[in-house]
Design a protein around this motif. Structure first.
Motif, PDB file in Angstrom:
ATOM      1  N   LEU A 295     -62.846 -38.590  -8.324  1.00  0.00           N
ATOM      2  CA  LEU A 295     -62.080 -37.314  -7.340  1.00  0.00           C
ATOM      3  C   LEU A 295     -61.130 -36.672  -7.444  1.00  0.00           C
ATOM      4  O   LEU A 295     -60.453 -35.577  -7.247  1.00  0.00           O
ATOM      5  N   LEU A 296     -60.499 -38.186  -8.526  1.00  0.00           N
ATOM      6  CA  LEU A 296     -58.867 -36.825  -8.551  1.00  0.00           C
ATOM      7  C   LEU A 296     -58.871 -36.219 -10.074  1.00  0.00           C
ATOM      8  O   LEU A 296     -58.133 -35.177  -9.928  1.00  0.00           O
ATOM      9  N   PHE A 297     -59.662 -36.509 -10.764  1.00  0.00           N
ATOM     10  CA  PHE A 297     -60.335 -35.759 -11.699  1.00  0.00           C
ATOM     11  C   PHE A 297     -60.685 -34.144 -11.587  1.00  0.00           C
ATOM     12  O   PHE A 297     -59.974 -33.163 -11.631  1.00  0.00           O
ATOM     13  N   VAL A 298     -60.764 -33.853 -10.629  1.00  0.00           N
ATOM     14  CA  VAL A 298     -61.634 -32.344  -9.626  1.00  0.00           C
ATOM     15  C   VAL A 298     -59.980 -31.539  -9.044  1.00  0.00           C
ATOM     16  O   VAL A 298     -60.011 -31.237  -8.825  1.00  0.00           O
ATOM     17  N   LEU A 299     -59.486 -33.287  -8.146  1.00  0.00           N
ATOM     18  CA  LEU A 299     -58.216 -32.556  -7.468  1.00  0.00           C
ATOM     19  C   LEU A 299     -56.961 -32.198  -8.700  1.00  0.00           C
ATOM     20  O   LEU A 299     -56.876 -30.921  -8.169  1.00  0.00           O
ATOM     21  N   THR A 300     -57.339 -32.478  -9.368  1.00  0.00           N
ATOM     22  CA  THR A 300     -56.762 -32.290 -10.921  1.00  0.00           C
ATOM     23  C   THR A 300     -56.792 -30.422 -11.230  1.00  0.00           C
ATOM     24  O   THR A 300     -55.877 -29.711 -11.424  1.00  0.00           O
ATOM     25  N   LEU A 301     -58.211 -30.719 -11.212  1.00  0.00           N
ATOM     26  CA  LEU A 301     -58.679 -29.259 -12.029  1.00  0.00           C
ATOM     27  C   LEU A 301     -58.488 -28.652 -11.193  1.00  0.00           C
ATOM     28  O   LEU A 301     -58.107 -27.025 -11.275  1.00  0.00           O
ATOM     29  N   ILE A 302     -58.505 -28.684 -10.273  1.00  0.00           N
ATOM     30  CA  ILE A 302     -57.753 -27.585  -8.701  1.00  0.00           C
ATOM     31  C   ILE A 302     -56.732 -27.161  -8.637  1.00  0.00           C
ATOM     32  O   ILE A 302     -56.017 -26.312  -8.705  1.00  0.00           O
ATOM     33  N   PHE A 303     -56.423 -28.124  -9.456  1.00  0.00           N
ATOM     34  CA  PHE A 303     -54.065 -27.658  -9.530  1.00  0.00           C
ATOM     35  C   PHE A 303     -54.512 -26.528 -10.887  1.00  0.00           C
ATOM     36  O   PHE A 303     -53.512 -25.304 -10.113  1.00  0.00           O
ATOM     37  N   VAL A 304     -55.156 -27.492 -11.137  1.00  0.00           N
ATOM     38  CA  VAL A 304     -54.583 -26.619 -12.725  1.00  0.00           C
ATOM     39  C   VAL A 304     -55.503 -24.737 -12.372  1.00  0.00           C
ATOM     40  O   VAL A 304     -54.164 -24.237 -13.044  1.00  0.00           O
ATOM     41  N   VAL A 305     -57.143 -24.313 -11.817  1.00  0.00           N
ATOM     42  CA  VAL A 305     -57.499 -23.333 -11.605  1.00  0.00           C
ATOM     43  C   VAL A 305     -56.607 -22.631 -11.375  1.00  0.00           C
ATOM     44  O   VAL A 305     -56.400 -21.466 -11.647  1.00  0.00           O
ATOM     45  N   LEU A 306     -55.826 -23.192  -9.937  1.00  0.00           N
ATOM     46  CA  LEU A 306     -54.664 -22.206  -8.682  1.00  0.00           C
ATOM     47  C   LEU A 306     -53.708 -21.393 -10.169  1.00  0.00           C
ATOM     48  O   LEU A 306     -53.526 -20.620  -9.446  1.00  0.00           O
ATOM     49  N   GLY A 307     -53.237 -22.568 -10.996  1.00  0.00           N
ATOM     50  CA  GLY A 307     -51.859 -22.173 -11.835  1.00  0.00           C
ATOM     51  C   GLY A 307     -52.095 -20.945 -12.446  1.00  0.00           C
ATOM     52  O   GLY A 307     -51.998 -20.158 -12.371  1.00  0.00           O
ATOM     53  N   ILE A 308     -53.670 -20.922 -12.498  1.00  0.00           N
ATOM     54  CA  ILE A 308     -54.014 -20.336 -13.809  1.00  0.00           C
ATOM     55  C   ILE A 308     -54.338 -18.557 -13.002  1.00  0.00           C
ATOM     56  O   ILE A 308     -53.768 -17.649 -13.224  1.00  0.00           O
ATOM     57  N   ILE A 309     -54.296 -19.231 -11.313  1.00  0.00           N
ATOM     58  CA  ILE A 309     -55.335 -17.833 -10.627  1.00  0.00           C
ATOM     59  C   ILE A 309     -53.400 -17.239 -10.602  1.00  0.00           C
ATOM     60  O   ILE A 309     -53.168 -16.131 -10.453  1.00  0.00           O
ATOM     61  N   ILE A 310     -52.040 -17.763 -10.423  1.00  0.00           N
ATOM     62  CA  ILE A 310     -50.575 -17.127 -10.371  1.00  0.00           C
ATOM     63  C   ILE A 310     -50.262 -17.031 -11.430  1.00  0.00           C
ATOM     64  O   ILE A 310     -49.701 -15.439 -11.094  1.00  0.00           O
TER      65      ILE A 310
END
Length: 355
Positions: A106-121
C-alpha cells in the motif's frame, strides 16, 4: 516563494546525509555509483532552481528592469501547491531508493503516485520555461525537472519488479489487507492501481492544500498567473528603462583628473558624460557585434548581468577611480583589437555616443 527556496536548500544536506548513510551500509558497486550520481545531480539541480528563483522572483504586477531581475515563472500566491508536490515527489523518490523492496504494497503504491505526480509537474515546469524570450538564464529552472524525471523513471523501473517478488511472499492477518496485498503484488496490476488511485489521492492533496489557503485550481494558476512565460496569461507593466552602465557611472562620478571626461554624448535618448575608456569599450562591442554576433550576444548578456549591478555600487569618487584603473588593462586590449581588425579605429571610437 522564499519558503520554497529555504526548503530546497535545507533538503540538500538531508539528502547528502542519506547518501552518506547508504554508502556506509553498503559496498559500492557500479549500479550504486550511478544511483549516487543521480541523487547528487538532483541536489545540485535544487540549488540551481533556487538560484533561478532568486534571479527571477518578481510578481507580474511589478515594473522591473530586466537586467536586474525577471518575472517569476510561478505565481507566489499558489506556490505552496508546487512546493508540496515537489516535496512529496522527493519524499517518494527517497523512499523508493532506500526501502523499495521493504515497503508494504500500500505504501509502495502511494510513493509511486507521489513520484508519478512529480514527473507530471516536472513536465509542465519544462513547458513553462520552454518559450521564454526575455530572460537568458531561464535554463536554471530546467535541471530540476529533468533530473527529477530521469531519477523517477529509473527508480520506478528498478523497484517495481523487486517489490512484486517481495510482496508476493507477504501475508497479513486482516483479510482485506491481505487481499489488497496479493492484488498489488502482481507487476501487471500495479500500474493500473497507480492510475486508479491517482484521482482520489489527488483529491485528498487538493483538500489538504485548501486548508492552508490554496485554491482548488492552484496547480494551474501557479503557471498561468505569471507573465512572459509559456503558460502566462497576465500582462506586466512596461519594463523600466535600463540606464545603468558602470563605465558611464565612472566617467561622471570619478575624479576628472583620473577618468578624464571628454564630452557629452547620447545613450538611449539620455545625455551622458563620456571618456575615452567608455568610447573604446563601446567601439569594441560594436566591432564584436558586426564580426561575431553570436559571441556578442553572450558578452552582452554577461556585461548586462554583472556591469549594471556593479554600477549601483560605484557611488563614490574613490570607487569610480578604482574601477577606472582596474579597467585599464581591458581598455588596452580593446584598443589593440580595434587597431587589428578595424580599418579606421579612431573614427569608430570617435562616433560612439554622438549627440
Amino acid at each position: 516563494m522564499e519558503i520554497f527556496i529555504i526548503l530546497s536548500i535545507l533538503s540538500v544536506p538531508v539528502i547528502g546525509y542519506l547518501i552518506y548513510r547508504q554508502i556506509r551500509q553498503q559496498v559500492s558497486t557500479p549500479t550504486k555509483i550511478v544511483e549516487y550520481i543521480f541523487i547528487v545531480a538532483l541536489c545540485l539541480s535544487f540549488l540551481l532552481f533556487c538560484f533561478g528563483l532568486m534571479m527571477y522572483g518578481s510578481h507580474h504586477t511589478e515594473a522591473i528592469d530586466i537586467v536586474d531581475n525577471g518575472y517569476s515563472p510561478f505565481a507566489s500566491e499558489h506556490s505552496l501547491t508546487l512546493i508540496f508536490l515537489f516535496g512529496t515527489a522527493l519524499f517518494g523518490s527517497i523512499k523508493l531508493w532506500l526501502k523499495g523492496r521493504s515497503l508494504p504494497p500500500l505504501l509502495f503504491v502511494l510513493t509511486l503516485i507521489f513520484v508519478v505526480l512529480g514527473i507530471i509537474i516536472s513536465f509542465f515546469v519544462l513547458l513553462q520555461i520552454s518559450s521564454n524570450t526575455q530572460f537568458y538564464d531561464a535554463w536554471l529552472f530546467g535541471f530540476l525537472p529533468v533530473t527529477n524525471i530521469i531519477t523517477a523513471i529509473t527508480l520506478i523501473y528498478k523497484v517495481i519488479a523487486e517489490e512484486a517478488t517481495e510482496a508476493s511472499n507477504k501475508t497479513y492477518r486482516n483479510k482485506f489487507l491481505n487481499y489488497l496485498n496479493q492484488k498489488m503484488a502482481h507487476t501487471a496490476h500495479q500500474p493500473l492501481y497507480v492510475i486508479i488511485l491517482l484521482v482520489p489521492i489527488w483529491i485528498m492533496i487538493v483538500a489538504i492544500l485548501m486548508l492552508f489557503g490554496q485554491e482548488a485550481d492552484s496547480i494551474s494558476k501557479v503557471f498561468t498567473e505569471t507573465t512572459t512565460w509559456n503558460f502566462s496569461t497576465k500582462t506586466h507593466p512596461p519594463f523600466l528603462d535600463h540606464r545603468g552602465h558602470y563605465l558611464c557611472t565612472v566617467a561622471i562620478c570619478g575624479d576628472p583628473k583620473v577618468v578624464k571626461p571628454l564630452r557629452l554624448g547620447k545613450r538611449h535618448g539620455y545625455e551622458i558624460v563620456v571618456n575615452r575608456q567608455l568610447l573604446i569599450a563601446n567601439a569594441f562591442e560594436e566591432l564584436i557585434s558586426e564580426s561575431w554576433p553570436a559571441a556578442h550576444k553572450i558578452i552582452r548578456g554577461l556585461y548586462d548581468k554583472y556591469g549594471y549591478p556593479l554600477s549601483k555600487k560605484v557611488t563614490t569618487v574613490e570607487r569610480s577611480n578604482l574601477v577606472y584603473r582596474l579597467m585599464k588593462p581591458l581598455e588596452y586590449f580593446f584598443l589593440l583589437c580595434l587597431y587589428l581588425y578595424s580599418e579606421k579605429p579612431e573614427e569608430k571610437i570617435a562616433r560612439q555616443y554622438q549627440s
